[in-house]
Design an enzyme around this catalytic site. Structure first.
Site, PDB file in Angstrom:
ATOM      1  N   GLU A 135       0.846  -1.197   0.000  1.00 24.45           N
ATOM      2  CA  GLU A 135       0.000   0.000   0.000  1.00 24.45           C
ATOM      3  C   GLU A 135       0.884   1.249   0.000  1.00 24.45           C
ATOM      4  O   GLU A 135       1.359   1.675   1.068  1.00 24.45           O
ATOM      5  CB  GLU A 135      -0.866   0.032   1.264  1.00 24.45           C
ATOM      6  CG  GLU A 135      -1.847  -1.110   1.386  1.00 24.45           C
ATOM      7  CD  GLU A 135      -3.027  -0.716   2.264  1.00 24.45           C
ATOM      8  OE1 GLU A 135      -4.150  -0.727   1.753  1.00 24.45           O
ATOM      9  OE2 GLU A 135      -2.817  -0.374   3.441  1.00 24.45           O
ATOM     10  N   SER A 137      -6.586   3.423  -2.704  1.00 24.92           N
ATOM     11  CA  SER A 137      -7.535   3.985  -3.677  1.00 24.92           C
ATOM     12  C   SER A 137      -8.031   2.972  -4.701  1.00 24.92           C
ATOM     13  O   SER A 137      -8.260   3.306  -5.868  1.00 24.92           O
ATOM     14  CB  SER A 137      -6.940   5.218  -4.369  1.00 24.92           C
ATOM     15  OG  SER A 137      -6.778   6.261  -3.416  1.00 24.92           O
TER      16      SER A 137
HETATM   17  P1  PGA Z   1      -8.348   3.356   0.597  1.00 26.66           P
HETATM   18  O1  PGA Z   1      -7.639   2.678   1.876  1.00 26.66           O
HETATM   19  O2  PGA Z   1      -8.871   2.222  -0.256  1.00 26.66           O
HETATM   20  O3  PGA Z   1      -9.428   4.205   1.168  1.00 26.66           O
HETATM   21  O4  PGA Z   1      -7.290   4.122  -0.123  1.00 26.66           O
HETATM   22  C1  PGA Z   1      -6.904   1.503   1.752  1.00 26.66           C
HETATM   23  C2  PGA Z   1      -6.294   1.149   3.079  1.00 26.66           C
HETATM   24  O5  PGA Z   1      -5.934   2.046   3.847  1.00 26.66           O
HETATM   25  O6  PGA Z   1      -6.168  -0.042   3.417  1.00 26.66           O
END
Ligand code: PGA
Length: 259
Positions: free
Chosen positions: A179, A217
């Site tokens: 991530e 995202s």
């Molecule tokens: P998001 O968060 O999909 O809202 O970007 C992902 C996460 O923090 O695991």
């Protein structure tokens, strides 16, 4: 799709690729929302192929509300967003992996960047991962670089520092989530080629068998393209996982992928 899964050990085994969709609700929801969501997603997963696993990670206090909807043996499970590294003790406000296991939880997100920002370091992340594995939970260990590192082209060496410790863990016992911190909640994602490159790099270090999910995202519009990347074993989804309709749409897209 069948992937070579044992390149690191010098021979090529073939396994069907398991894909994971993990819904990270962070600090959102209430009993009613969690109960309705658990029921809807469990129902939806009844028609999903057995190679697709869906994990719902509500806030700790709502785990039990989500739990009655989950039948053991289905590919829908409940996960927590954190655990403490010790099995018990004087740690006010904390929850052990053994307590989560006792509740029927099967996965636990470890080392999310939002927790690292609260002071969780690599050593603590490792201790928590070991504690989860010892309690027969599957940790979903999160790694990823900040924006300035990405912009300076330093992603691979930044990830190396985070994953070097993971070499001591059994690759069968955890999931990894890549991530990029700058992609979380920002509506920005790396290019598909960059996601592939990061995942390939991680597998070069840890071996091709470690399942690496992408997070940051992910939404209904991009999940198909992301999951179609051969190096990607699933998605960790925050904001876009909060509504039943959008989660069901993402499950539908995952169900339609080949292999
Ligand atoms: P998001 O968060 O999909 O809202 O970007 C992902 C996460 O923090 O695991």
């Amino acid at each position: 799709m069948y992937l070579p899964v044992d390149v690191a050990h010098g021979h090529w085994q073939k396994h069907p690729m398991i894909r994971y969709l993990i819904a990270n609700w962070k600090m959102h929801g209430d009993r009613a929302a969690v109960t309705a969501y658990g029921a809807a997603i469990a129902q939806k997963m009844k028609t999903a192929p057995p190679t697709l696993h869906c994990v719902f990670c509500p806030p700790m206090v709502l785990l039990e509300a989500a739990q009655p909807k989950v039948k053991s043996g289905t590919s829908f499970s409940i996960g927590a967003q954190n655990c403490h590294q010790e099995p018990q003790g004087a740690f006010t406000g904390e929850t052990s992996a053994a307590m989560l296991k006792d509740l029927g939880v099967r996965y636990v997100i470890i080392g999310h960047s939002e927790r690292r920002a609260m002071g969780e370091d690599d050593a603590t992340v490792m201790a928590k991962a070991r504690s989860a594995i010892a309690s027969q939970l599957t940790p979903v260990i999160c790694i990823g670089e900040p924006r300035e590192v990405y912009e300076a082209g330093g992603t691979a060496s930044y990830l190396d520092k985070q994953i070097s410790l993971l070499k001591s863990l059994d690759v069968e016992k955890y999931l990894l989530a890549y991530e990029p911190i700058w992609a979380i909640g920002s509506s920005q994602t790396p290019k598909m080629a960059e996601i592939s490159a990061a995942h390939r790099h991680i597998k070069t270090v840890l071996g091709s068998r470690v399942p690496v999910l992408y997070g940051g995202s992910v939404n209904v519009g991009n999940i198909g393209e992301i999951l179609a990347l051969p190096e990607v074993s699933g998605a960790l989804i925050g904001g876009a996982s909060l509504e039943i309709e959008r989660m069901v749409a993402m499950i539908d897209i995952a169900c339609q992928l080949k292999g």
